[in-house]
Each structure stands twice: as structure tokens, then as C-alpha cells.
Design a protein around this motif. Structure first.
Motif: not given
Length: 276
Positions: A193-195, A213-215, A220-225, A239-241
Motif C-alpha cells: 500500500g501507498i498513501s 533497511h533496503f530504503v 535512489r528509491v523507485v517504487v513500482v506499484a 517509509a514516508a513518501l
């Protein structure tokens, strides 16, 4: 849903599930007409989807199952959701990967789709806690054979180890320790989920910790959703946005959601290019 007479069973069930989710429920007799298959075939498909936990059977049809914040579907159940969207997202996300880089792919069906677009990128180092993602690269190497050339040497795969979740991710202290010692150019992160309020979340507490730990290890963090993840909140936020650089999603994302996201991070809508 179109002419589905020649669809494979898995594709037919994906269409049924999309229709259930879109309409909030379907009747067996409607599906038999639309899909042009027998009543028995539709009922068998609904039985399988019900066992996967993605629909609930009711008299004469089926309705969607509302996921509780702590419910984690298995990999197979999630793999039939939003198939075309995941493929579009994977194709767009692959554009972020350059030869010779070190990347990380978290667990999930969208990162699994992405992995299949990366097997020919030369000299990659891929760190993952996903058994399924690792299998993609190992299968590509095996298919190439001893004289496979570029593909045989395309990626060095580091599988973190850890305790396996229902979604075939490896989590827990072993995975966390492995990730803490590494650094990645880009992390591709699948999410439950993402909000705006909860940021990125998952129903699995151990997976949340591993994702933290990944973040922290990524430049660079790329979310695929896909668009259905927007507004969904799992049990644990990790994680926060503002810790995310880019969200790669599909064209199903609503206009208001695009505006909210675009104010906070980079947005790529597959097939439409970058926004914001």
C-alpha cells in the motif's frame, strides 16, 4: 471483457478477477455469456479464485474480498492481479537501469515482472530478497548454457537469505544484516500500500523492517506499484513518501491521486512518461 474463447485458464481467471474488482461483484450467468464458456468452467474458476483468497463466492456469483490491513496474500494470488498494468510498469521501470550498476529488487509480483526485462542488461549486480526474482536471473543463465555469451554473464545475483513469507520474500534478521552491509544505485520496491498519511506499508511486520533497511541502503528509491495500491494501508509503515524518489505506476491512477503524488515525488505513468 472481449472475446475470451481462446484464453488460457490463468488469463480467463485474471479477467474474471478484474471484473469482480471493477464492478464489486459478478454473476455466473453473466460470465458464461461474456467469456463464452460453460457454467461449469466459470464455477471452477471461481472456486480457484476463492481458494486463493481474492474473491468470496456468494449465491450465483462472487464478490471481492476486502483485504484486512494484516492479511498478506500469497504470491500466486497476487500474481493474477492487474497483469497488464504490472507489465507496463515493469517496462517503464526498466528504463532506470543502466549497464554495470548495482540494483536491488524487493519481493513482489511487480518486481518479478521487472526482473524479466532486465536479464539482458550487461554487468548488473542484483541484490534481492525475492526467491522469485532470483529464479528469473538463474533461469536466464541456465537457458543460455555454457556458451551463452551476454545473457550468461548478465547479472551477479545476491540473494539475502532469511525467513520466507507467503509472498516468497526473505525477511528477518539474516536478510536485514545482509542488506545493512550493502549499497545500491537504485532500489526497485514493490509495496502492499501507498498513501500520503501512511507512506509505504505492508501487512508483514518482518518485511516492513527488511524494507526499511533496503530504503536506507539505496541512493535512489523507485517504487513500482499499480494504481490499486494507492490509498491502501497495511499494518506497518516502513517509509514516508519523502524517502521515495520516483513512483512508477499505470494509467489507471486517478487525476487527484496524480496531483497528490506529483507534489511530493517524481511520477512516471507507464505509457505516458514522467510528470512533475
Amino acid at each position: 471483457m472481449g472475446d475470451s474463447r481462446n484464453l488460457l485458464a490463468e488469463q480467463r481467471r485474471a479477467l474474471i478477477l478484474d471484473e469482480v474488482r471493477r464492478r464489486g461483484g459478478v454473476r455466473v450467468n453473466e460470465l458464461t455469456r461474456t467469456l463464452r464458456v460453460s457454467d461449469m468452467t466459470v464455477r471452477r474458476d471461481l472456486d480457484i479464485l476463492a481458494r486463493q483468497g481474492v474473491v468470496a463466492k456468494v449465491h450465483g456469483g462472487a464478490v471481492p474480498v476486502a483485504d484486512a490491513s494484516s492479511h498478506e496474500p500469497g504470491f500466486e494470488a497476487k500474481s493474477v492481479l492487474e497483469l497488464s498494468a504490472k507489465e507496463d510498469i515493469a517496462r517503464a521501470a526498466a528504463e532506470f537501469v543502466v549497464a554495470g550498476s548495482a540494483i536491488a529488487l524487493s519481493g513482489g509480483t511487480t518486481t518479478y515482472a521487472l526482473a524479466q526485462h532486465l536479464v539482458d542488461v550487461p554487468d548488473l549486480t542484483v541484490v534481492t530478497n525475492s526467491v522469485r526474482v532470483a529464479d528469473v536471473f538463474h533461469a536466464a543463465r541456465a537457458a543460455a548454457g555454457p556458451l551463452g555469451g551476454t545473457r550468461a554473464g548478465a547479472a551477479t545475483v545476491v540473494l539475502t537469505g532469511g525467513v520466507r513469507t507467503p509472498s516468497d520474500s526473505l525477511v528477518g534478521p539474516v536478510a536485514d544484516q545482509a542488506i545493512r552491509s550493502l549499497h545500491f544505485d537504485v532500489l526497485f520496491l514493490g509495496v502492499h500500500g501507498i498513501s500520503v498519511e501512511a507512506g509505504l506499508s505492508t501487512p508483514n511486520l518482518a518485511e516492513a523492517e527488511t524494507n526499511r533497511h533496503f530504503v536506507q541502503a539505496a541512493r535512489r528509491v523507485v517504487v513500482v506499484a499499480d494504481h490499486t495500491k494507492w490509498g491502501t494501508v497495511g499494518l506497518s509503515s516502513f517509509a514516508a513518501l519523502d524517502q521515495v524518489d520516483t513512483l512508477v505506476t499505470d494509467a489507471g491512477l486517478s487525476g487527484p491521486a496524480r496531483d497528490e503524488i506529483g507534489e511530493r515525488l517524481g511520477l512516471v505513468v507507464a505509457g505516458e512518461g514522467p510528470e512533475g
